[in-house]
Design an enzyme around this catalytic site. Structure first.
Site, PDB file in Angstrom:
ATOM      1  CD1 TRP A   1      -2.921  21.699 102.096  1.00 32.42           C
ATOM      2  CD2 TRP A   1      -5.491  22.759 101.890  1.00 32.42           C
ATOM      3  NE1 TRP A   1      -4.581  20.104 101.896  1.00 32.42           N
ATOM      4  CE2 TRP A   1      -5.075  21.223 101.839  1.00 32.42           C
ATOM      5  CE3 TRP A   1      -6.345  23.230 103.158  1.00 32.42           C
ATOM      6  CZ2 TRP A   1      -6.537  20.492 102.598  1.00 32.42           C
ATOM      7  CZ3 TRP A   1      -7.273  22.779 102.437  1.00 32.42           C
ATOM      8  CH2 TRP A   1      -7.964  20.896 102.514  1.00 32.42           C
TER       9      TRP A   1
ATOM     10  CG  HIS B   1       2.835  22.310  98.704  1.00 29.66           C
ATOM     11  ND1 HIS B   1       3.499  21.707 100.141  1.00 29.66           N
ATOM     12  CD2 HIS B   1       2.383  21.073  97.924  1.00 29.66           C
ATOM     13  CE1 HIS B   1       3.376  20.970 100.170  1.00 29.66           C
ATOM     14  NE2 HIS B   1       2.428  20.248  99.255  1.00 29.66           N
TER      15      HIS B   1
ATOM     16  CE  LYS C   1      -0.096  14.269 104.951  1.00 35.74           C
ATOM     17  NZ  LYS C   1      -0.489  15.710 105.053  1.00 35.74           N
TER      18      LYS C   1
ATOM     19  CB  SER D   1       3.734  17.030 100.399  1.00 40.59           C
ATOM     20  OG  SER D   1       2.461  17.347 100.411  1.00 40.59           O
TER      21      SER D   1
HETATM   22  C1  GCU Z   1      -2.390  17.191  99.566  1.00 36.87           C
HETATM   23  C2  GCU Z   1      -3.427  16.689 101.484  1.00 36.87           C
HETATM   24  C3  GCU Z   1      -2.316  17.285 101.992  1.00 36.87           C
HETATM   25  C4  GCU Z   1      -0.879  16.431 101.388  1.00 36.87           C
HETATM   26  C5  GCU Z   1      -0.610  17.493 100.472  1.00 36.87           C
HETATM   27  C6  GCU Z   1       1.103  16.635  99.178  1.00 36.87           C
HETATM   28  O1  GCU Z   1      -2.432  18.836  99.249  1.00 36.87           O
HETATM   29  O2  GCU Z   1      -4.032  17.515 101.290  1.00 36.87           O
HETATM   30  O3  GCU Z   1      -2.318  16.464 103.354  1.00 36.87           O
HETATM   31  O4  GCU Z   1       0.338  17.101 102.072  1.00 36.87           O
HETATM   32  O5  GCU Z   1      -1.566  17.285  99.160  1.00 36.87           O
HETATM   33  O6  GCU Z   1       1.366  15.494  99.516  1.00 36.87           O
HETATM   34  O7  GCU Z   1       1.289  17.323  97.933  1.00 36.87           O
END
Ligand code: GCU
Length: 430
Positions: free
Chosen positions: A358, A408, A271, A267
Site C-alpha cells: 500500500w 506495516h 508523513k 506511517s
Molecule cells: C492508511 C493510509 C496511509 C497511512 C496509514 C497509517 O493506510 O491510507 O496513507 O500511512 O493509514 O497511517 O497507518
C-alpha cells in the site's frame, strides 16, 4: 542527475505498456502496470534554471519547493506562536528497572485554557554511554502515552481515542487494559540501553484524527478550516507543527541534547515527520517509517495508495488544493523525493516493509535515491545505488533505506537500524 541514472529509471523502473482508466484508477499492485511519469528534477527551478551551488539551493530552490509543498500538499503552517507554559507533572528517577528517568510534562497553551495540553512523556537513560547529554528521538504515538509502555506511573490518556475491537478503548476512551498496547513499537529498553532518550506525545492531543477533530485541537484557535482556503492548514501539518513544539520544550530540558534531536514517525506520522523535518532545520536527523503516499513514496508512480484514495479516506489530512490532484498526479508541480531533498544535508532514513505494498516500498526507495544530487551538492553521499536492496540489507550513507520482512508496523529491527544510523551520523558530526 546523471544521464545514465535517468535512462535506467525510465527504461527499467518505470515503463509499463498498460493504460489505466484515468477517471477511475484502480489501486495498482502490478509492477508491469506502472506507467511512465515525469521526473521532477529537484535541482531545476520553476523558472527553469539549473541549481549548481549550495547557495542557490538554499536561497532560491529550497524556499520555492517548501512553498510549493505548503500550497499544494500540506497547507501553510501558521506563523503565529502560541504562548506556552511547561508544567512538570511527574518525575521518576528509577523507571524501567532503574535504567531511566521518566518525566511527564504538559505543554499548556496559556492563552487558551480550554485547549487540551500537549502531554510529553520523556525517558532519559541514566547510564550515559557517550559523551555529553544523550540525543533524543522525538515522535508522536497513536494510542496515548500509556500505550507505549505498561509502566503504571504513566498517566492514562483521557483524550478521544479510536475505539479498539479488543475492548481496550471503549466509547473513545482508554481503559486500564490499554496500557502498553503499542509497546512493541517503542522498544524503550533497547533505546535507553543504546544511550538515547525518547520524547513522545499522543498525536490526538494536537488534533484527534477524524474529520471533525480540528474542533477540539490546535486548529480551532490557530487556523480553523472554515473558509476553505486552498492552502489551508490540515492535520498532517498540525502534527508536524506539534513535533516542533516538543522540540521547543526539549531545548529547555537540561537532561537531553536537543541539538541531536531525531524526529521519527511511522506511517501517517512518517508523513508528518518528513514535513516537520523539512520545515524545521533543528531536527538533526529525520526518519520516516513506511510513510507511503503523501510521505516518502513518489506520488506520480502509480503503485499502491493514490492521492485520490488518501484524500477520500482522510479528507482532514492534506490541504484542499491537494484534492485537485486526485486522479491527475501528473499535474502536481512537486513530487515526494523533492520533500525528502529538503532535509539535505541532514541525515535521512527511509524505511519500508515488504508486506506494506500500500505504501509502495519501491516508490519509497526510488524517491530516496532521487535525493542524491542534492546531497552531492553538499559533498555527501546519499543512497548511491539504483538497485532496490534485498530484505534486511540497508543501503546508503547520509540517506539510508531498508526494507524489512513483514507487515506495516514498527519493529525492533527498524529501531535497531535507526539507532545504528544515528550512532554513525552523530559520531561523524563530532
Ligand atoms: C492508511 C493510509 C496511509 C497511512 C496509514 C497509517 O493506510 O491510507 O496513507 O500511512 O493509514 O497511517 O497507518
Amino acid at each position: 542527475m546523471s544521464y545514465r541514472f535517468k535512462s535506467v529509471m525510465l527504461a527499467g523502473l518505470l515503463l509499463g505498456p498498460v493504460t489505466l482508466n484515468a477517471q477511475n484508477p484502480d489501486i495498482n499492485y502490478d509492477e508491469s502496470k506502472v506507467q511512465p511519469f515525469a521526473f521532477l528534477d529537484p535541482l531545476i527551478t520553476y523558472s527553469a534554471k539549473r541549481v549548481k551551488t549550495v547557495q542557490r539551493w538554499e536561497n532560491e530552490r529550497r524556499p520555492e519547493l517548501l512553498k510549493k509543498f505548503a500550497s499544494e500538499v500540506y497547507g501553510t503552517t501558521p506563523s503565529r506562536r502560541l504562548a506556552t507554559r511547561y508544567e512538570l507533572r511527574s518525575v521518576d528517577s528509577s523507571a524501567l528497572g532503574g535504567t531511566a528517568i521518566r518525566k511527564q510534562i504538559s505543554v499548556i497553551w496559556t492563552e487558551y485554557p480550554d485547549l487540551p495540553s500537549l502531554d510529553i512523556l520523556l525517558y532519559v537513560p541514566k547510564n550515559k554511554s557517550g559523551t555529553g547529554k544523550p540525543p533524543v528521538f522525538v515522535g508522536l504515538n497513536y494510542m496515548g502515552n500509556h500505550s507505549i509502555s505498561p509502566e503504571p506511573g504513566i498517566a492514562l490518556s483521557t483524550r478521544w481515542l479510536p475505539n479498539r475491537p479488543d475492548g481496550k478503548v471503549v466509547n473513545n476512551r482508554a481503559t486500564e487494559a490499554a496500557r502498553g498496547v503499542q509497546q512493541s513499537r517503542w522498544p524503550l529498553e533497547l533505546i535507553i540501553a543504546k544511550g538515547y532518550s525518547v520524547a513522545t506525545a499522543y498525536y490526538g492531543d494536537l488534533e484527534p484524527d477524524h474529520p471533525e477533530g480540528w474542533k477540539s485541537g490546535i486548529r480551532s484557535v490557530l487556523d480553523p478550516p472554515t473558509n476553505q482556503k486552498s492552502d489551508g492548514w490540515q492535520a498532517i501539518g498540525v502534527w508536524a507543527w506539534g513535533m516542533s513544539r516538543m522540540l521547543d520544550y526539549l531545548e529547555t530540558d537540561n537532561l537531553v541534547d536537543a541539538k541531536r534531536a531525531v524526529v521519527m514517525g511511522h506511517s501517517r506520522q512518517g508523513k508528518a515527520a518528513l514535513w516537520a523535518g523539512a520545515q524545521d532545520p533543528r531536527f538533526a536527523i529525520v526518519i520516516a517509517n513506511e510513510s507511503g503516499e503523501g510521505g516518502a513514496a513518489l506520488s506520480k508512480r502509480n503503485f499502491g495508495e493514490t492521492i485520490e484514495r488518501l484524500n477520500r479516506s482522510f479528507p482532514h489530512w492534506f490541504c484542499p488544493k491537494y484534492r485537485t490532484y486526485n486522479n491527475r498526479p501528473d499535474a502536481l508541480p512537486v513530487d515526494q523525493h523533492q520533500l525528502l531533498a529538503l532535509i539535505a544535508p541532514r541525515p535521512l532514513y527511509v524505511a519500508s516493509a515488504e508486506g506494506d505494498r500500500w505504501a509502495d516500498p519501491k516508490g519509497e526507495f526510488i524517491s530516496a535515491r532521487l535525493t542524491d544530487p542534492v546531497y552531492q551538492l553538499y559533498g555527501k553521499k546519499g543512497i548511491g545505488t539504483d538497485t532496490w536492496p534485498a530484505i534486511h540489507s540497508p543501503v546508503g550513507e547520509t540517506v539510508r533505506y531498508h526494507i524489512r520482512a513483514g507487515e506495516h508496523d514498527v519493529k525492533r529491527y527498524d529501531w535497531e537500524q535507526f539507532i545504528d544510523f544515528a550512532d554513525k551520523q552523530f559520531r561523524k558530526a563530532q
